[in-house]
Design a protein around this motif. Structure first.
Motif, PDB file in Angstrom:
ATOM      1  N   SER A   6       0.406  -1.162   0.186  1.00  0.00           N
ATOM      2  CA  SER A   6       0.328  -0.170   0.607  1.00  0.00           C
ATOM      3  C   SER A   6       1.126   1.296   0.389  1.00  0.00           C
ATOM      4  CB  SER A   6      -0.807  -0.139   1.027  1.00  0.00           C
ATOM      5  OG  SER A   6      -0.181  -0.017   2.003  1.00  0.00           O
ATOM      6  N   VAL A   7       0.450   2.515  -0.770  1.00  0.00           N
ATOM      7  CA  VAL A   7       1.078   3.508  -0.900  1.00  0.00           C
ATOM      8  C   VAL A   7      -0.048   4.438  -0.851  1.00  0.00           C
ATOM      9  CG1 VAL A   7       3.067   2.622  -2.445  1.00  0.00           C
ATOM     10  CG2 VAL A   7       1.157   3.332  -3.123  1.00  0.00           C
ATOM     11  N   LYS A   8       0.673   5.704   0.313  1.00  0.00           N
ATOM     12  CA  LYS A   8      -0.659   6.642   0.487  1.00  0.00           C
ATOM     13  C   LYS A   8       0.394   7.761  -0.348  1.00  0.00           C
ATOM     14  CE  LYS A   8      -2.574   9.058   3.861  1.00  0.00           C
ATOM     15  NZ  LYS A   8      -2.919   9.833   5.196  1.00  0.00           N
ATOM     16  N   ASN A  36       4.269   8.685   1.241  1.00  0.00           N
ATOM     17  CA  ASN A  36       4.933   8.360   2.356  1.00  0.00           C
ATOM     18  C   ASN A  36       5.899   7.376   2.020  1.00  0.00           C
ATOM     19  OD1 ASN A  36       4.263   8.702   5.679  1.00  0.00           O
ATOM     20  ND2 ASN A  36       3.424   5.860   5.080  1.00  0.00           N
ATOM     21  N   ASP A  39       6.460   3.946   2.215  1.00  0.00           N
ATOM     22  CA  ASP A  39       5.583   2.580   2.316  1.00  0.00           C
ATOM     23  C   ASP A  39       6.743   3.158   1.088  1.00  0.00           C
ATOM     24  OD1 ASP A  39       3.727   3.261   3.348  1.00  0.00           O
ATOM     25  OD2 ASP A  39       2.504   4.770   2.186  1.00  0.00           O
ATOM     26  N   CYS A  63      -5.316   4.743  -2.035  1.00  0.00           N
ATOM     27  CA  CYS A  63      -6.452   5.584  -1.899  1.00  0.00           C
ATOM     28  C   CYS A  63      -6.398   6.782  -1.835  1.00  0.00           C
ATOM     29  CB  CYS A  63      -7.214   4.268  -0.574  1.00  0.00           C
ATOM     30  SG  CYS A  63      -6.610   2.884  -0.420  1.00  0.00           S
ATOM     31  N   VAL A  97      -9.021   2.949   5.030  1.00  0.00           N
ATOM     32  CA  VAL A  97      -8.272   2.403   4.019  1.00  0.00           C
ATOM     33  C   VAL A  97      -7.906   0.933   4.180  1.00  0.00           C
ATOM     34  CG1 VAL A  97      -6.530   2.532   3.688  1.00  0.00           C
ATOM     35  CG2 VAL A  97      -6.922   5.050   4.546  1.00  0.00           C
ATOM     36  N   LEU A 115       2.453  -3.071   4.598  1.00  0.00           N
ATOM     37  CA  LEU A 115       1.935  -1.980   4.176  1.00  0.00           C
ATOM     38  C   LEU A 115       3.632  -0.739   5.098  1.00  0.00           C
ATOM     39  CD1 LEU A 115      -0.118  -3.502   5.903  1.00  0.00           C
ATOM     40  CD2 LEU A 115      -1.253  -1.102   5.251  1.00  0.00           C
ATOM     41  N   GLY A 116       3.321   0.292   5.288  1.00  0.00           N
ATOM     42  CA  GLY A 116       4.029   1.460   6.405  1.00  0.00           C
ATOM     43  C   GLY A 116       3.646   1.090   7.308  1.00  0.00           C
ATOM     44  N   GLN A 118       3.401   3.954   9.806  1.00  0.00           N
ATOM     45  CA  GLN A 118       2.645   5.038   9.502  1.00  0.00           C
ATOM     46  C   GLN A 118       3.006   5.822   8.646  1.00  0.00           C
ATOM     47  OE1 GLN A 118       4.729   5.610  13.519  1.00  0.00           O
ATOM     48  NE2 GLN A 118       4.266   7.555  12.979  1.00  0.00           N
ATOM     49  N   ALA A 119       1.768   6.362   8.295  1.00  0.00           N
ATOM     50  CA  ALA A 119       1.590   7.427   7.519  1.00  0.00           C
ATOM     51  C   ALA A 119       2.488   8.745   8.206  1.00  0.00           C
ATOM     52  CB  ALA A 119       0.395   7.924   6.394  1.00  0.00           C
ATOM     53  N   ASP A 122      -0.825  11.936   9.020  1.00  0.00           N
ATOM     54  CA  ASP A 122      -1.225  11.149  10.592  1.00  0.00           C
ATOM     55  C   ASP A 122      -0.919  10.295  11.636  1.00  0.00           C
ATOM     56  OD1 ASP A 122      -1.700   9.088   9.944  1.00  0.00           O
ATOM     57  OD2 ASP A 122      -3.749   8.859   8.785  1.00  0.00           O
ATOM     58  N   ALA A 124      -0.879   7.805  12.294  1.00  0.00           N
ATOM     59  CA  ALA A 124      -1.584   7.055  13.036  1.00  0.00           C
ATOM     60  C   ALA A 124      -1.721   5.631  13.610  1.00  0.00           C
ATOM     61  CB  ALA A 124      -3.227   7.170  12.406  1.00  0.00           C
ATOM     62  N   ASN A 125      -0.362   5.427  12.746  1.00  0.00           N
ATOM     63  CA  ASN A 125      -0.254   3.275  12.796  1.00  0.00           C
ATOM     64  C   ASN A 125      -1.305   2.990  13.447  1.00  0.00           C
ATOM     65  OD1 ASN A 125       1.186   1.846  13.839  1.00  0.00           O
ATOM     66  ND2 ASN A 125       2.462   2.361  16.068  1.00  0.00           N
ATOM     67  N   GLN A 126      -2.216   2.702  12.701  1.00  0.00           N
ATOM     68  CA  GLN A 126      -3.451   2.243  12.207  1.00  0.00           C
ATOM     69  C   GLN A 126      -3.502   1.462  12.128  1.00  0.00           C
ATOM     70  OE1 GLN A 126      -6.175   5.144  13.669  1.00  0.00           O
ATOM     71  NE2 GLN A 126      -5.868   5.428  15.626  1.00  0.00           N
ATOM     72  N   THR A 127      -3.351   1.763  10.350  1.00  0.00           N
ATOM     73  CA  THR A 127      -3.804   1.119   9.368  1.00  0.00           C
ATOM     74  C   THR A 127      -4.172  -0.319   9.171  1.00  0.00           C
ATOM     75  OG1 THR A 127      -4.212   3.157   8.028  1.00  0.00           O
ATOM     76  CG2 THR A 127      -4.686   1.125   6.945  1.00  0.00           C
TER      77      THR A 127
HETATM   78  P1  AMP Z   1      -1.791   5.785   8.828  1.00  0.00           P
HETATM   79  O1  AMP Z   1      -1.924   4.435  10.534  1.00  0.00           O
HETATM   80  O2  AMP Z   1      -2.518   6.009   8.507  1.00  0.00           O
HETATM   81  O3  AMP Z   1      -0.132   5.967  10.276  1.00  0.00           O
HETATM   82  O4  AMP Z   1      -0.954   4.649   7.901  1.00  0.00           O
HETATM   83  C1  AMP Z   1      -0.177   3.431   7.593  1.00  0.00           C
HETATM   84  C2  AMP Z   1      -0.104   2.823   6.822  1.00  0.00           C
HETATM   85  O5  AMP Z   1      -1.101   2.363   6.203  1.00  0.00           O
HETATM   86  C3  AMP Z   1       0.886   3.685   5.172  1.00  0.00           C
HETATM   87  O6  AMP Z   1       2.536   3.834   5.127  1.00  0.00           O
HETATM   88  C4  AMP Z   1       0.475   2.982   4.537  1.00  0.00           C
HETATM   89  O7  AMP Z   1       1.180   2.003   3.997  1.00  0.00           O
HETATM   90  C5  AMP Z   1      -1.152   2.019   5.022  1.00  0.00           C
HETATM   91  N1  AMP Z   1      -1.928   4.165   3.679  1.00  0.00           N
HETATM   92  C6  AMP Z   1      -2.743   4.440   5.112  1.00  0.00           C
HETATM   93  N2  AMP Z   1      -3.838   5.550   3.847  1.00  0.00           N
HETATM   94  C7  AMP Z   1      -3.090   5.125   3.412  1.00  0.00           C
HETATM   95  C8  AMP Z   1      -4.010   5.546   1.840  1.00  0.00           C
HETATM   96  N3  AMP Z   1      -4.997   6.187   1.596  1.00  0.00           N
HETATM   97  N4  AMP Z   1      -3.679   4.087   0.554  1.00  0.00           N
HETATM   98  C9  AMP Z   1      -3.052   3.685   0.659  1.00  0.00           C
HETATM   99  N5  AMP Z   1      -2.270   3.429   1.946  1.00  0.00           N
HETATM  100  C10 AMP Z   1      -2.664   3.673   2.941  1.00  0.00           C
END
Ligand code: AMP
Length: 249
Positions: A6-8, A36, A39, A63, A97, A115-116, A118-119, A122, A124-127
């Motif tokens: 996944s790439v944000k 990101n 990613d 996304c 997401v 996935l990364g 965290q983005a 945000d 968040a470190n949740q996705t």
């Molecule tokens: P987060 O939980 O927002 O910190 O994101 C963690 C990871 O989820 C990111 O590093 C991405 O790999 C993936 N991710 C988050 N948002 C998106 C997005 N809109 N599209 C694709 N991958 C996402």
């Protein structure tokens, strides 16, 4: 073996963030956007698995708005084989997401989703964790080393005070930490080649996913300004200041 990555599209790591005057969020007008950084590490790892003959296909997913296509083209230039854009104008929260990635994973059936951790917008470190829960798949977060063999991923992960090694039965979810690898520079020939690679666009409705936000941001504010530090001449003055000014001794 197929790897989904996944790439944000997020604010470039070198941009100094400005909060909007009405404190409703961060000002994104005319701000440079990039992939990101975590990613980039995820795509690099997936491509290395392909180059090592472990994976045979790398599919990148993003996304968001139509310009996420640029981010996907970068993933294709690093070496992903094809890309999927889940296009929406809706501001996406991690749960939305995760649901979209789950729907794509149900369709693509990858052995590994990277996935990364965290983005950087945000934080968040949740996705990844939410995706693992929704898909009922094993997960290893904060990966600093990934070895795939015999239907398993052996993942070293960064934890407080050291590293932990987990063996995950595939299919599984991995999120990347900084030390996993150093992403390659994208070369011009590869950018040209990436333009010809397939990029499919779907909508959240096509996947049957409701992406409406579940959380409401009340206010975004700059951190309080810190006072400049002072240099002291010697230890005696430092101790004196700690006693009389900071009052911590
Ligand atoms: P987060 O939980 O927002 O910190 O994101 C963690 C990871 O989820 C990111 O590093 C991405 O790999 C993936 N991710 C988050 N948002 C998106 C997005 N809109 N599209 C694709 N991958 C996402």
């Amino acid at each position: 073996m197929k790897v989904l990555v996944s790439v944000k599209r997020s604010v470039d790591a070198n941009v100094k963030i400005r909060v909007k005057a009405d404190q409703s969020g961060v000002d994104l007008a005319n701000v440079k956007m990039s992939m990101n950084p975590f990613d980039e590490i995820a795509v690099e790892e997936a491509v290395r698995l392909k180059e090592a003959g472990v994976a045979d296909e790398v599919v990148a997913v993003s996304c968001g708005v139509a310009s996420c296509q640029e981010t996907l083209r970068t993933a294709l230039a690093i070496g992903a084989d094809r890309a999927i854009l889940v296009e929406t104008e809706q501001d996406l929260q991690p749960l939305a997401v995760a649901k979209l990635l789950k729907a794509i994973a149900d369709r693509e059936r990858p052995a590994l989703v990277i996935l990364g951790k965290q983005a950087i917008d945000d934080d968040a470190n949740q996705t990844g964790q939410m995706l693992a829960a929704l898909a009922s798949l094993p997960q290893a977060t904060f990966a600093s080393k990934v070895v795939v063999a015999d239907g398993k991923a052996i993942v070293s992960r960064e934890v407080d005070g050291g590293a932990e090694t987990l063996a995950l039965t595939l299919p599984a979810i991995v999120t990347t930490d900084l030390r996993l690898n150093e992403p390659r520079y994208v070369t011009l020939p590869n950018i040209m080649k990436a333009k010809k690679k397939p990029l499919e666009t779907v909508k959240p409705e096509d996947l049957g996913v409701d992406v409406l936000p579940r959380l409401r941001t009340l206010k975004v504010a700059e951190p309080a300004k810190r006072n400049a530090g002072v240099q002291v001449a010697d230890v005696k003055t430092l101790v004196e200041k700690l006693k009389t000014e900071a009052k911590v001794l």
